[in-house]
Scaffold this motif. Structure first.
Motif, PDB file in Angstrom:
ATOM      1  N   UNK A   7      21.431   1.771  -0.321  1.00 33.02           N
ATOM      2  CA  UNK A   7      22.216   1.288  -0.359  1.00 33.02           C
ATOM      3  C   UNK A   7      22.250  -0.716  -1.009  1.00 33.02           C
ATOM      4  N   UNK A   8      21.575  -0.575  -0.862  1.00 34.75           N
ATOM      5  CA  UNK A   8      21.799  -2.034  -1.159  1.00 34.75           C
ATOM      6  C   UNK A   8      21.199  -2.786  -1.868  1.00 34.75           C
ATOM      7  N   UNK A   9      22.554  -2.802  -3.307  1.00 41.20           N
ATOM      8  CA  UNK A   9      22.580  -3.436  -4.639  1.00 41.20           C
ATOM      9  C   UNK A   9      21.881  -5.141  -4.571  1.00 41.20           C
ATOM     10  N   UNK A  10      21.439  -5.489  -4.129  1.00 40.47           N
ATOM     11  CA  UNK A  10      21.822  -6.900  -4.284  1.00 40.47           C
ATOM     12  C   UNK A  10      19.859  -7.205  -4.293  1.00 40.47           C
ATOM     13  N   UNK A  11      19.444  -8.054  -4.821  1.00 39.36           N
ATOM     14  CA  UNK A  11      18.059  -8.786  -4.937  1.00 39.36           C
ATOM     15  C   UNK A  11      17.748  -9.307  -4.174  1.00 39.36           C
ATOM     16  N   UNK A  12      18.340 -10.440  -3.498  1.00 39.98           N
ATOM     17  CA  UNK A  12      18.885 -10.853  -2.088  1.00 39.98           C
ATOM     18  C   UNK A  12      18.007 -10.623  -0.187  1.00 39.98           C
ATOM     19  N   UNK A  13      17.536 -11.189   0.222  1.00 39.70           N
ATOM     20  CA  UNK A  13      17.437 -10.698   1.840  1.00 39.70           C
ATOM     21  C   UNK A  13      15.762 -10.458   1.427  1.00 39.70           C
ATOM     22  N   UNK A  14      15.479  -9.422   2.918  1.00 40.67           N
ATOM     23  CA  UNK A  14      14.774  -9.921   3.622  1.00 40.67           C
ATOM     24  C   UNK A  14      13.729  -8.257   3.250  1.00 40.67           C
ATOM     25  N   UNK A  15      12.288  -8.485   2.557  1.00 42.83           N
ATOM     26  CA  UNK A  15      11.517  -7.750   2.327  1.00 42.83           C
ATOM     27  C   UNK A  15      10.289  -7.866   3.133  1.00 42.83           C
ATOM     28  N   UNK A  16      10.046  -7.135   4.101  1.00 42.27           N
ATOM     29  CA  UNK A  16       8.394  -6.870   4.594  1.00 42.27           C
ATOM     30  C   UNK A  16       7.864  -5.824   4.043  1.00 42.27           C
ATOM     31  N   UNK A  17       6.558  -7.009   3.763  1.00 43.57           N
ATOM     32  CA  UNK A  17       5.176  -5.795   2.831  1.00 43.57           C
ATOM     33  C   UNK A  17       3.776  -5.960   4.252  1.00 43.57           C
ATOM     34  N   UNK A  18       3.717  -4.783   4.633  1.00 41.19           N
ATOM     35  CA  UNK A  18       2.047  -4.677   5.203  1.00 41.19           C
ATOM     36  C   UNK A  18       1.493  -4.703   4.583  1.00 41.19           C
ATOM     37  N   UNK A  19      -0.393  -5.420   4.739  1.00 41.92           N
ATOM     38  CA  UNK A  19      -1.254  -4.811   3.553  1.00 41.92           C
ATOM     39  C   UNK A  19      -2.568  -4.790   5.000  1.00 41.92           C
ATOM     40  N   UNK A  20      -3.887  -4.795   4.043  1.00 37.64           N
ATOM     41  CA  UNK A  20      -4.833  -4.579   5.327  1.00 37.64           C
ATOM     42  C   UNK A  20      -5.047  -6.477   5.187  1.00 37.64           C
ATOM     43  N   UNK A  21      -6.219  -6.727   6.574  1.00 37.86           N
ATOM     44  CA  UNK A  21      -6.199  -8.440   6.134  1.00 37.86           C
ATOM     45  C   UNK A  21      -7.350  -8.346   5.307  1.00 37.86           C
ATOM     46  N   UNK A  22      -8.171  -7.741   4.857  1.00 40.50           N
ATOM     47  CA  UNK A  22      -9.300  -7.746   3.945  1.00 40.50           C
ATOM     48  C   UNK A  22      -8.933  -7.935   2.613  1.00 40.50           C
ATOM     49  N   UNK A  23      -7.928  -7.012   2.633  1.00 38.26           N
ATOM     50  CA  UNK A  23      -7.164  -7.072   0.768  1.00 38.26           C
ATOM     51  C   UNK A  23      -6.084  -8.489   0.986  1.00 38.26           C
ATOM     52  N   UNK A  24      -5.945  -9.512   1.760  1.00 40.72           N
ATOM     53  CA  UNK A  24      -5.491 -10.592   1.394  1.00 40.72           C
ATOM     54  C   UNK A  24      -5.833 -11.517   1.078  1.00 40.72           C
ATOM     55  N   UNK A  25      -6.029 -11.776  -0.001  1.00 37.14           N
ATOM     56  CA  UNK A  25      -7.255 -12.789  -0.129  1.00 37.14           C
ATOM     57  C   UNK A  25      -6.692 -13.640  -1.114  1.00 37.14           C
ATOM     58  N   UNK A  26      -7.437 -14.908  -1.472  1.00 37.96           N
ATOM     59  CA  UNK A  26      -6.202 -15.617  -2.417  1.00 37.96           C
ATOM     60  C   UNK A  26      -5.551 -14.670  -3.372  1.00 37.96           C
ATOM     61  N   UNK A  27      -6.299 -13.658  -4.712  1.00 35.60           N
ATOM     62  CA  UNK A  27      -5.398 -13.550  -5.475  1.00 35.60           C
ATOM     63  C   UNK A  27      -4.379 -13.252  -4.954  1.00 35.60           C
ATOM     64  N   UNK A  28      -4.157 -12.812  -3.965  1.00 37.59           N
ATOM     65  CA  UNK A  28      -2.919 -12.180  -3.358  1.00 37.59           C
ATOM     66  C   UNK A  28      -2.054 -13.312  -3.269  1.00 37.59           C
ATOM     67  N   UNK A  29      -2.741 -14.076  -2.101  1.00 34.89           N
ATOM     68  CA  UNK A  29      -2.419 -15.516  -2.201  1.00 34.89           C
ATOM     69  C   UNK A  29      -1.286 -16.037  -3.607  1.00 34.89           C
ATOM     70  N   UNK A  30      -1.615 -15.752  -4.222  1.00 32.20           N
ATOM     71  CA  UNK A  30      -1.521 -16.347  -5.554  1.00 32.20           C
ATOM     72  C   UNK A  30       0.192 -15.402  -6.535  1.00 32.20           C
TER      73      UNK A  30
END
Length: 321
Positions: free
Chosen positions: A86-109
């Motif tokens: 029921x949270x209709x705001x765009x603000x706040x915390x967003x936790x994202x999980x990703x395998x480390x091997x995918x978290x490369x320079x492209x993902x950082x950008x």
């Protein structure tokens, strides 16, 4: 036992098998877990765990407490999910999980650009090899490498992948005659993975001469490090092998289908604005660089989500196919 705080400590100790593991997942120190567990046992007048050399073993009373703790946890997570939906705001915390091997320079950008577009969203990135549980809200959004996402989750496949055999240039030179078919006596060494059910998976070796296992591992980082040292060739996702300056494609071996990339969330969170915006944006970025994951001769990706995070032009698949 009416104190949820005590119950969650009992549950963490049971799941992790000891105080140290529980302290890690709860974000506290070892002494705090020990103190809270002792307090719970004193209050209830029973022992919830038996101290063994191998760890803490739940007693009968502990098993009863754990079962009830899981029920309470499920209710609290359901409440948290219902309120979050029921949270209709765009603000706040967003936790994202990703395998480390995918978290490369492209993902950082990707993250940098998203943050510039949505400065009020507090991004938290969890680089996890294990799959965090979206149903327990361990993460809001998961980027996963999987053939079959859980049907109870909601999201879409962002890109297909292909994989190939990679090796050090010195390895290619050393086994050049074997690779090119002039030497049929020498075995070609490769790095095997413990997850492979067979020593030589038939489909992977259809185009190869006789091979032998050089070493086995359960970790891709280790496997690629061994390949760099010339221990053997390694089968890995194209984007990993191709981006490694110390590895090259083994000549003559085709790229083959590999595990697709998905972005997923819990169905109750699908309409939360910051979840929706991130999923649209990140899917667009991954889809736009499909050729990076597919390798040479990959057909262009279908335009489903614009990579700049602008207006959504397609539909997010509700079924995890």
């Amino acid at each position: 036992m009416t104190d949820w705080d005590s119950l969650r400590y009992i549950l963490a100790v049971a799941r992790e098998g000891g105080l140290s593991g529980a302290a890690r997942v709860l974000g506290v120190n070892h002494a705090t877990v020990s103190r809270q567990l002792a307090k719970a046992e004193d209050t209830a007048g029973v022992r919830f765990f038996t101290r063994l050399a191998s760890g803490l073993q739940p007693t009968e009373a502990g098993q009863v407490a754990i079962a009830h703790a899981e029920e309470v946890e499920a209710r609290m997570v359901a409440l948290d999910m219902a309120l979050a939906a029921r949270d209709e705001t765009e603000e706040g915390e967003l936790k994202v999980t990703i395998p480390p091997l995918l978290a490369d320079n492209h993902f950082a950008q990707d993250l940098k650009t998203f943050k510039e577009l949505h400065p009020a969203i507090d991004l938290q990135i969890v680089g996890a090899t294990e799959v965090l549980n979206l149903h327990r809200r361990e993460a809001d959004v998961a980027i996963r490498v999987t053939q079959s996402p859980e049907e109870s989750l909601w999201g879409r496949m962002m890109s297909s992948q292909r994989a190939g055999w990679f090796a050090a240039p010195s390895f290619i030179e050393q086994y050049k005659d074997v690779i090119e078919g002039r030497d049929t006596e020498t075995h070609l060494p490769y790095i095997a993975f413990l997850a492979w059910a067979q020593t030589n998976p038939t489909a992977l070796f259809a185009d190869l001469p006789s091979c032998r296992v050089a070493m086995r591992t359960d970790d891709m980082i280790t496997a690629m490090a061994l390949a760099r040292q010339g221990v053997g060739m390694v089968r890995t996702a194209h984007f990993l092998g191709d981006s490694d300056p110390h590895l090259v494609r083994v000549p003559g071996l085709k790229l083959t289908d590999h595990t697709p990339l998905w972005v997923l969330t819990h169905p109750d969170l699908r309409h939360v604005p910051r979840v929706t915006e991130f999923m649209r944006f990140i899917a667009g970025r991954f889809t736009a660089r499909r050729s990076y994951y597919m390798g040479p001769d990959a057909s262009s990706a279908d335009t489903v989500i614009r990579p700049d995070g602008a207006k959504f032009e397609g539909t997010v698949s509700e079924a995890a196919e």
